[in-house]
Design a protein around this motif. Structure first.
Motif, PDB file in Angstrom:
ATOM      1  N   ASN A 206       0.768  -1.226  -0.039  1.00  0.00           N
ATOM      2  CA  ASN A 206      -0.042   0.026   0.061  1.00  0.00           C
ATOM      3  C   ASN A 206       0.808   1.182   0.114  1.00  0.00           C
ATOM      4  OD1 ASN A 206      -2.625   1.015   0.083  1.00  0.00           O
ATOM      5  ND2 ASN A 206      -2.365   1.606   2.140  1.00  0.00           N
ATOM      6  N   GLU A 207       2.286   0.989  -0.229  1.00  0.00           N
ATOM      7  CA  GLU A 207       3.133   2.301  -0.040  1.00  0.00           C
ATOM      8  C   GLU A 207       2.870   3.354  -0.805  1.00  0.00           C
ATOM      9  OE1 GLU A 207       5.051  -1.345   1.851  1.00  0.00           O
ATOM     10  OE2 GLU A 207       3.808  -0.971  -0.070  1.00  0.00           O
ATOM     11  N   GLN A 208       2.643   2.865  -2.290  1.00  0.00           N
ATOM     12  CA  GLN A 208       2.476   4.023  -3.315  1.00  0.00           C
ATOM     13  C   GLN A 208       1.266   4.681  -3.179  1.00  0.00           C
ATOM     14  OE1 GLN A 208       2.922   2.057  -7.158  1.00  0.00           O
ATOM     15  NE2 GLN A 208       2.312   4.234  -8.290  1.00  0.00           N
ATOM     16  N   ALA A 209       0.232   4.366  -2.539  1.00  0.00           N
ATOM     17  CA  ALA A 209      -1.167   4.682  -2.290  1.00  0.00           C
ATOM     18  C   ALA A 209      -1.012   5.842  -1.221  1.00  0.00           C
ATOM     19  CB  ALA A 209      -2.272   3.722  -2.088  1.00  0.00           C
ATOM     20  N   VAL A 210      -0.141   5.220  -0.148  1.00  0.00           N
ATOM     21  CA  VAL A 210      -0.167   6.201   0.921  1.00  0.00           C
ATOM     22  C   VAL A 210       0.790   7.515   0.375  1.00  0.00           C
ATOM     23  CG1 VAL A 210       1.358   6.405   3.056  1.00  0.00           C
ATOM     24  CG2 VAL A 210      -0.414   4.414   2.530  1.00  0.00           C
ATOM     25  N   ALA A 211       1.761   7.183  -0.393  1.00  0.00           N
ATOM     26  CA  ALA A 211       2.679   8.252  -0.733  1.00  0.00           C
ATOM     27  C   ALA A 211       1.774   9.364  -1.722  1.00  0.00           C
ATOM     28  CB  ALA A 211       3.826   7.695  -1.880  1.00  0.00           C
ATOM     29  N   LYS A 212       0.913   8.779  -2.738  1.00  0.00           N
ATOM     30  CA  LYS A 212      -0.075   9.759  -3.413  1.00  0.00           C
ATOM     31  C   LYS A 212      -0.988  10.327  -2.143  1.00  0.00           C
ATOM     32  CE  LYS A 212      -3.572   9.185  -7.015  1.00  0.00           C
ATOM     33  NZ  LYS A 212      -4.698   9.773  -6.236  1.00  0.00           N
ATOM     34  N   ALA A 213      -1.412   9.784  -1.206  1.00  0.00           N
ATOM     35  CA  ALA A 213      -2.231  10.492  -0.400  1.00  0.00           C
ATOM     36  C   ALA A 213      -1.570  11.611   0.619  1.00  0.00           C
ATOM     37  CB  ALA A 213      -2.791   9.439   0.718  1.00  0.00           C
ATOM     38  N   VAL A 214      -0.292  11.225   0.851  1.00  0.00           N
ATOM     39  CA  VAL A 214       0.453  12.220   1.419  1.00  0.00           C
ATOM     40  C   VAL A 214       0.725  13.693   0.786  1.00  0.00           C
ATOM     41  CG1 VAL A 214       2.947  12.786   2.423  1.00  0.00           C
ATOM     42  CG2 VAL A 214       1.873  10.724   3.117  1.00  0.00           C
ATOM     43  N   ALA A 215       0.743  13.202  -0.661  1.00  0.00           N
ATOM     44  CA  ALA A 215       1.151  14.581  -1.538  1.00  0.00           C
ATOM     45  C   ALA A 215      -0.252  15.244  -1.615  1.00  0.00           C
ATOM     46  CB  ALA A 215       1.536  13.964  -2.805  1.00  0.00           C
ATOM     47  N   GLU A 216      -1.319  14.510  -1.573  1.00  0.00           N
ATOM     48  CA  GLU A 216      -2.699  15.295  -2.031  1.00  0.00           C
ATOM     49  C   GLU A 216      -2.825  16.025  -0.850  1.00  0.00           C
ATOM     50  OE1 GLU A 216      -5.413  12.274  -2.651  1.00  0.00           O
ATOM     51  OE2 GLU A 216      -4.713  12.130  -4.627  1.00  0.00           O
ATOM     52  N   TYR A 217      -2.648  15.661   0.528  1.00  0.00           N
ATOM     53  CA  TYR A 217      -2.570  16.289   1.592  1.00  0.00           C
ATOM     54  C   TYR A 217      -1.877  17.781   1.786  1.00  0.00           C
ATOM     55  CZ  TYR A 217      -5.672  12.344   3.568  1.00  0.00           C
ATOM     56  OH  TYR A 217      -6.779  11.578   3.746  1.00  0.00           O
ATOM     57  N   ARG A 218      -0.601  17.378   1.639  1.00  0.00           N
ATOM     58  CA  ARG A 218       0.482  18.476   1.624  1.00  0.00           C
ATOM     59  C   ARG A 218      -0.292  19.529   0.529  1.00  0.00           C
ATOM     60  NH1 ARG A 218       5.887  14.795   1.194  1.00  0.00           N
ATOM     61  NH2 ARG A 218       6.083  14.470   3.400  1.00  0.00           N
ATOM     62  N   GLN A 219      -0.573  19.194  -0.649  1.00  0.00           N
ATOM     63  CA  GLN A 219      -1.151  20.248  -1.477  1.00  0.00           C
ATOM     64  C   GLN A 219      -2.320  20.874  -0.954  1.00  0.00           C
ATOM     65  OE1 GLN A 219       0.391  21.015  -4.380  1.00  0.00           O
ATOM     66  NE2 GLN A 219      -1.071  22.409  -4.823  1.00  0.00           N
ATOM     67  N   ALA A 220      -3.261  20.203  -0.239  1.00  0.00           N
ATOM     68  CA  ALA A 220      -4.528  20.895   0.105  1.00  0.00           C
ATOM     69  C   ALA A 220      -4.145  21.666   1.450  1.00  0.00           C
ATOM     70  CB  ALA A 220      -5.326  19.516   0.767  1.00  0.00           C
ATOM     71  N   LEU A 221      -3.043  21.468   2.107  1.00  0.00           N
ATOM     72  CA  LEU A 221      -2.913  22.204   3.483  1.00  0.00           C
ATOM     73  C   LEU A 221      -2.295  23.864   2.696  1.00  0.00           C
ATOM     74  CD1 LEU A 221      -0.951  19.591   5.668  1.00  0.00           C
ATOM     75  CD2 LEU A 221      -3.064  20.987   6.140  1.00  0.00           C
ATOM     76  N   HIS A 222      -1.764  23.779   1.626  1.00  0.00           N
ATOM     77  CA  HIS A 222      -1.496  25.110   1.050  1.00  0.00           C
ATOM     78  C   HIS A 222      -2.551  26.052   0.841  1.00  0.00           C
ATOM     79  CE1 HIS A 222       2.611  24.093   0.564  1.00  0.00           C
ATOM     80  NE2 HIS A 222       2.466  22.947  -0.127  1.00  0.00           N
TER      81      HIS A 222
END
Length: 332
Positions: A206-222
């Motif tokens: 599940n590592e790739q899906a988690v990495a994608k989610a991390v990037a999405e959250y970082r973007q949303a926090l901006h």
């Protein structure tokens, strides 16, 4: 019922780090019996000078995110660093019985057996936000007992769950990946309050899906306003099952604590939290007095009936009951 101890015995046992006495003291502060409320107040006065030395961390997350598994992994990691960890796990209460599931001790078996950890499942008693009414008092008792890390687990994510922010120094949100739109179901208010986001279950392919989610959250926090602490919110992957990411999360929390202690934000935040606690206590005390009032008890059933069948508006019925309460209180 187990015999109550003296104030001095409770205080002495808590300060000595005796887990049995600590548990009994927390039971007293959770009680709604008038004699126990008086005893609780005296115990808290005795131990108050020995509090406020712990780092208080609130942990919340979507259902199924693995909060208990995460807390066991994180708590175990913290104890390996020599920390003494108290977990206040707030359980859902039954509307019928008011009881709690008290399942956290069975879900955290390893941590429960750890001599440097203390787990206390606490029924919410249907209080707003899933945070037990007396969790703040339990935090003070655990601090006085020598625990330097207090982890407060909330029932789940929701508008009222943000109350945990009002009693902790650091607010951690646990999230999952691969469950459709990663931002769906997350309230903007919670996203604005978090100090860090950990995307759990970065394991077993599940590592790739988690990495994608991390990037999405970082973007949303901006897109969100700056955190009141002025410290950027970090988003990291972790696996509670494998125990990976615990060191990173601890470094984020400890750095945050150091920075906010140095710039005065932590101290000011705790001062504001104490004022909020005062307001909360006033509300609870007035509500208790209201429902204990003889005239209110006499007329509330008929008020319920009138509202139920549309004979009166809730506001009108409430105003009448409050006037009865105030007039009766003024006479006495």
């Amino acid at each position: 019922m187990r015999q109550r101890l003296s104030v001095e015995t409770y205080a002495k046992g808590v300060l000595a780090g005796d887990r049995t006495t600590l548990s009994r003291a927390i039971t007293i502060i959770e009680s709604n019996l008038p004699e126990d409320r008086t005893l609780a107040s005296e115990i808290l006065k005795q131990i108050l000078p020995h509090t406020s030395n712990a780092l208080r961390v609130g942990i919340t997350g979507v259902p199924g995110v693995g909060k208990s598994t995460f807390i066991e992994a994180f708590g175990t990691y913290l104890t390996s660093l020599g920390k003494r960890v108290a977990v206040l796990a707030v359980d859902p209460s039954s509307k019928q019985s008011g009881g709690s599931i008290l399942g956290d001790k069975t879900r955290m078996e390893t941590l429960a057996r750890n001599p440097n950890a203390y787990i206390r499942p606490t029924p919410t008693n249907l209080s707003l936000g899933g945070v037990a009414r007396h969790t703040r008092e339990a935090i003070l008792l655990c601090e006085a007992a020598g625990y330097d890390m207090i982890l407060v687990e909330t029932v789940g994510v929701g508008q009222s769950e943000t109350l945990v922010k009002g009693m902790t120094d650091f607010f951690l949100l646990l999230m999952l990946a691969g469950a459709g739109d990663e931002l769906q179901g997350i309230k903007k208010g919670i996203m604005e309050m978090v100090d860090a986001i950990a995307v759990n279950k970065a394991d077993h392919g599940n590592e790739q899906a988690v990495a994608k989610a991390v990037a999405e959250y970082r973007q949303a926090l901006h897109l969100l306003p700056e955190n009141p602490s002025k410290i950027a919110v970090q988003v990291v992957p972790c696996s509670a099952m494998d125990g990976t990411g615990m060191e990173t999360i601890w470094n984020i929390i400890s750095n945050y604590y150091a920075q906010t202690s140095a710039n005065g934000y932590l101290q000011e935040n705790r001062r504001l939290q104490r004022v909020d606690w005062l307001r909360e206590q006033i509300r609870h005390s007035l509500e208790d007095q209201f429902y204990a009032n003889e005239l209110v008890r006499k007329h509330i059933a008929s008020a319920d009936e009138a509202v139920r069948y549309g004979e009166k508006l809730p506001g009108e019925a409430a105003a009448e009951l409050i006037n009865l309460f105030l007039s009766n209180s003024a006479k006495s």
